[in-house]
Design a protein around this motif. Structure first.
Motif, PDB file in Angstrom:
ATOM      1  N   ALA A 292     -36.125  -3.830   0.781  1.00 24.76           N
ATOM      2  CA  ALA A 292     -35.173  -3.125   1.226  1.00 24.76           C
ATOM      3  C   ALA A 292     -35.717  -2.605   2.468  1.00 24.76           C
ATOM      4  CB  ALA A 292     -35.142  -1.928   0.358  1.00 24.76           C
ATOM      5  N   ARG A 293     -36.978  -2.127   2.703  1.00 26.53           N
ATOM      6  CA  ARG A 293     -37.568  -1.583   3.994  1.00 26.53           C
ATOM      7  C   ARG A 293     -37.499  -2.497   5.155  1.00 26.53           C
ATOM      8  NH1 ARG A 293     -40.297   3.083   2.544  1.00 26.53           N
ATOM      9  NH2 ARG A 293     -40.894   3.481   0.403  1.00 26.53           N
ATOM     10  N   ALA A 294     -37.765  -3.692   4.884  1.00 28.67           N
ATOM     11  CA  ALA A 294     -37.559  -4.945   5.762  1.00 28.67           C
ATOM     12  C   ALA A 294     -36.015  -4.819   6.466  1.00 28.67           C
ATOM     13  CB  ALA A 294     -38.123  -6.008   5.500  1.00 28.67           C
ATOM     14  N   ILE A 295     -35.330  -5.039   5.339  1.00 25.12           N
ATOM     15  CA  ILE A 295     -33.700  -5.075   5.739  1.00 25.12           C
ATOM     16  C   ILE A 295     -33.419  -4.131   6.348  1.00 25.12           C
ATOM     17  CG2 ILE A 295     -31.603  -5.271   4.762  1.00 25.12           C
ATOM     18  CD1 ILE A 295     -32.897  -6.782   2.263  1.00 25.12           C
ATOM     19  N   SER A 296     -33.845  -2.747   6.191  1.00 31.54           N
ATOM     20  CA  SER A 296     -33.580  -1.582   6.856  1.00 31.54           C
ATOM     21  C   SER A 296     -33.877  -1.644   8.240  1.00 31.54           C
ATOM     22  CB  SER A 296     -33.998  -0.274   6.093  1.00 31.54           C
ATOM     23  OG  SER A 296     -33.734   0.960   6.659  1.00 31.54           O
ATOM     24  N   ALA A 297     -35.155  -1.868   8.560  1.00 32.20           N
ATOM     25  CA  ALA A 297     -35.815  -2.116   9.824  1.00 32.20           C
ATOM     26  C   ALA A 297     -34.967  -3.078  10.590  1.00 32.20           C
ATOM     27  CB  ALA A 297     -37.261  -2.472   9.872  1.00 32.20           C
ATOM     28  N   GLU A 298     -34.737  -4.395  10.114  1.00 32.07           N
ATOM     29  CA  GLU A 298     -34.179  -5.158  10.826  1.00 32.07           C
ATOM     30  C   GLU A 298     -32.426  -4.981  10.993  1.00 32.07           C
ATOM     31  OE1 GLU A 298     -31.918  -9.528   9.200  1.00 32.07           O
ATOM     32  OE2 GLU A 298     -33.779  -9.162   8.763  1.00 32.07           O
ATOM     33  N   LYS A 299     -32.036  -4.342  10.275  1.00 30.75           N
ATOM     34  CA  LYS A 299     -30.389  -3.677  10.624  1.00 30.75           C
ATOM     35  C   LYS A 299     -30.570  -2.571  11.109  1.00 30.75           C
ATOM     36  CE  LYS A 299     -28.565  -6.779   7.067  1.00 30.75           C
ATOM     37  NZ  LYS A 299     -27.859  -7.782   7.873  1.00 30.75           N
ATOM     38  N   LYS A 300     -31.702  -2.029  11.344  1.00 29.82           N
ATOM     39  CA  LYS A 300     -31.580  -0.560  11.971  1.00 29.82           C
ATOM     40  C   LYS A 300     -30.619   0.365  11.053  1.00 29.82           C
ATOM     41  CE  LYS A 300     -32.751  -1.564  16.659  1.00 29.82           C
ATOM     42  NZ  LYS A 300     -33.472  -2.646  16.496  1.00 29.82           N
ATOM     43  N   ALA A 301     -30.816   0.319   9.618  1.00 29.50           N
ATOM     44  CA  ALA A 301     -30.104   1.148   8.980  1.00 29.50           C
ATOM     45  C   ALA A 301     -30.634   2.321   8.170  1.00 29.50           C
ATOM     46  CB  ALA A 301     -29.525   0.095   7.657  1.00 29.50           C
ATOM     47  N   VAL A 302     -29.788   3.086   7.854  1.00 27.68           N
ATOM     48  CA  VAL A 302     -30.538   4.178   6.862  1.00 27.68           C
ATOM     49  C   VAL A 302     -30.637   3.706   5.428  1.00 27.68           C
ATOM     50  CG1 VAL A 302     -30.080   6.470   6.123  1.00 27.68           C
ATOM     51  CG2 VAL A 302     -29.031   6.049   8.038  1.00 27.68           C
ATOM     52  N   LEU A 303     -32.085   3.957   5.225  1.00 27.79           N
ATOM     53  CA  LEU A 303     -32.476   3.530   3.953  1.00 27.79           C
ATOM     54  C   LEU A 303     -32.369   4.612   2.942  1.00 27.79           C
ATOM     55  CD1 LEU A 303     -33.928   1.628   2.022  1.00 27.79           C
ATOM     56  CD2 LEU A 303     -36.151   2.290   2.956  1.00 27.79           C
ATOM     57  N   PHE A 304     -31.935   4.183   1.486  1.00 26.92           N
ATOM     58  CA  PHE A 304     -31.827   5.265   0.594  1.00 26.92           C
ATOM     59  C   PHE A 304     -32.609   4.624  -0.441  1.00 26.92           C
ATOM     60  CE2 PHE A 304     -27.997   6.598   2.743  1.00 26.92           C
ATOM     61  CZ  PHE A 304     -28.061   8.027   3.117  1.00 26.92           C
ATOM     62  N   CYS A 305     -33.773   5.364  -0.902  1.00 29.35           N
ATOM     63  CA  CYS A 305     -34.634   4.703  -1.816  1.00 29.35           C
ATOM     64  C   CYS A 305     -34.640   5.560  -3.249  1.00 29.35           C
ATOM     65  CB  CYS A 305     -36.104   4.352  -1.438  1.00 29.35           C
ATOM     66  SG  CYS A 305     -37.262   4.023  -2.610  1.00 29.35           S
ATOM     67  N   GLU A 306     -34.224   5.147  -4.168  1.00 27.11           N
ATOM     68  CA  GLU A 306     -34.106   5.729  -5.426  1.00 27.11           C
ATOM     69  C   GLU A 306     -35.401   6.389  -5.814  1.00 27.11           C
ATOM     70  OE1 GLU A 306     -33.069   4.167  -9.400  1.00 27.11           O
ATOM     71  OE2 GLU A 306     -31.220   5.247  -8.974  1.00 27.11           O
ATOM     72  N   ASP A 307     -36.401   5.542  -6.071  1.00 32.96           N
ATOM     73  CA  ASP A 307     -37.602   6.160  -6.453  1.00 32.96           C
ATOM     74  C   ASP A 307     -38.136   7.207  -5.356  1.00 32.96           C
ATOM     75  OD1 ASP A 307     -37.862   4.231  -8.514  1.00 32.96           O
ATOM     76  OD2 ASP A 307     -39.375   2.955  -7.486  1.00 32.96           O
ATOM     77  N   GLN A 308     -37.860   7.234  -4.249  1.00 37.26           N
ATOM     78  CA  GLN A 308     -38.332   8.314  -3.377  1.00 37.26           C
ATOM     79  C   GLN A 308     -37.629   9.451  -3.617  1.00 37.26           C
ATOM     80  OE1 GLN A 308     -37.230   7.869   0.824  1.00 37.26           O
ATOM     81  NE2 GLN A 308     -39.031   8.794   1.431  1.00 37.26           N
ATOM     82  N   TRP A 309     -36.173   9.480  -3.729  1.00 34.34           N
ATOM     83  CA  TRP A 309     -35.382  10.648  -4.137  1.00 34.34           C
ATOM     84  C   TRP A 309     -35.973  11.301  -5.529  1.00 34.34           C
ATOM     85  CZ3 TRP A 309     -30.559  12.776  -1.981  1.00 34.34           C
ATOM     86  CH2 TRP A 309     -30.449  12.141  -0.732  1.00 34.34           C
ATOM     87  N   LEU A 310     -36.220  10.328  -6.484  1.00 29.90           N
ATOM     88  CA  LEU A 310     -36.666  10.899  -7.931  1.00 29.90           C
ATOM     89  C   LEU A 310     -38.026  11.456  -7.626  1.00 29.90           C
ATOM     90  CD1 LEU A 310     -35.513   7.937 -10.052  1.00 29.90           C
ATOM     91  CD2 LEU A 310     -34.453  10.132 -10.001  1.00 29.90           C
ATOM     92  N   ALA A 311     -38.986  10.672  -6.821  1.00 32.37           N
ATOM     93  CA  ALA A 311     -40.317  11.271  -6.985  1.00 32.37           C
ATOM     94  C   ALA A 311     -40.229  12.854  -6.092  1.00 32.37           C
ATOM     95  CB  ALA A 311     -41.153  10.267  -6.303  1.00 32.37           C
ATOM     96  N   ASN A 312     -39.313  12.873  -5.095  1.00 37.43           N
ATOM     97  CA  ASN A 312     -39.279  14.125  -4.265  1.00 37.43           C
ATOM     98  C   ASN A 312     -38.545  15.129  -4.752  1.00 37.43           C
ATOM     99  OD1 ASN A 312     -40.836  13.711  -1.769  1.00 37.43           O
ATOM    100  ND2 ASN A 312     -39.884  11.901  -1.899  1.00 37.43           N
ATOM    101  N   LEU A 313     -37.240  14.902  -5.693  1.00 43.96           N
ATOM    102  CA  LEU A 313     -36.682  16.235  -6.324  1.00 43.96           C
ATOM    103  C   LEU A 313     -37.075  16.225  -7.544  1.00 43.96           C
ATOM    104  CD1 LEU A 313     -33.073  14.701  -5.135  1.00 43.96           C
ATOM    105  CD2 LEU A 313     -34.382  16.740  -4.173  1.00 43.96           C
ATOM    106  N   PHE A 314     -37.771  15.464  -8.245  1.00 47.09           N
ATOM    107  CA  PHE A 314     -37.629  15.983  -9.845  1.00 47.09           C
ATOM    108  C   PHE A 314     -39.182  15.461 -10.276  1.00 47.09           C
ATOM    109  CE2 PHE A 314     -33.198  14.239  -9.192  1.00 47.09           C
ATOM    110  CZ  PHE A 314     -32.703  15.356  -9.426  1.00 47.09           C
ATOM    111  N   GLY A 315     -39.907  14.818  -9.333  1.00 44.50           N
ATOM    112  CA  GLY A 315     -41.282  14.564  -9.924  1.00 44.50           C
ATOM    113  C   GLY A 315     -41.115  13.095 -10.705  1.00 44.50           C
TER     114      GLY A 315
END
Length: 145
Positions: free
Chosen positions: A1-24
């Motif tokens: 997902a990170r590679a696709i986001s970088a290639e397409k210059k897209a905003v990345l939404f990573c569910e694990d990142q949200w879960l980690a940062n918002l809820f632990g």
């Protein structure tokens, strides 16, 4: 997902990142589903606007079920945006090896706790492979094992 986001210059939404940062994270499947629902409610409010402005987005989410994938597709369609689904062919053994590697390496910013084989099995029993009837432009990935 990170590679696709970088290639397409897209905003990345990573569910694990949200879960980690918002809820632990989440300690059970039930807790994961509840917390994931809260994240998705916020994204439902904001992603269509991002798409309508002409930006691309990439979701690093498990689209394990027809319902999960339909939610993401609905966000794109509500904004009149094209969509594609990247499907990674991975058998149970590969999934377990990758989860074990994630547990071992604890990637910064997205790691919210070990995922047990029991949790993985509980999630994977609901897996439904994508079908043409779902309406996605399907991009298939066959990882080297």
């Amino acid at each position: 997902a990170r590679a696709i986001s970088a290639e397409k210059k897209a905003v990345l939404f990573c569910e694990d990142q949200w879960l980690a940062n918002l809820f632990g994270g989440a300690s059970s499947l039930e807790e994961y589903i509840e917390r994931r629902g809260r994240v998705r409610a916020l994204l439902t409010q904001h992603v269509p606007s991002i798409l309508e402005l002409g930006h691309s987005v990439v979701f690093d989410f498990g689209g394990n079920t027809v319902r999960d994938r339909a939610w993401i597709r609905s966000l794109c369609e509500s904004a009149g945006a094209d969509h594609e689904l990247h499907y990674i062919f991975a058998d149970e053994a590969l999934c377990k090896r990758r989860v074990a590697e994630r547990n071992r390496s604890k990637p910064a910013g997205i790691y919210w706790g070990d995922v047990s084989e029991a949790m993985l099995d509980a999630v994977n029993k609901y897996f439904q492979p994508p079908t043409p009837e779902e309406g996605w432009k399907l991009v298939e990935h066959r990882p080297d094992v």
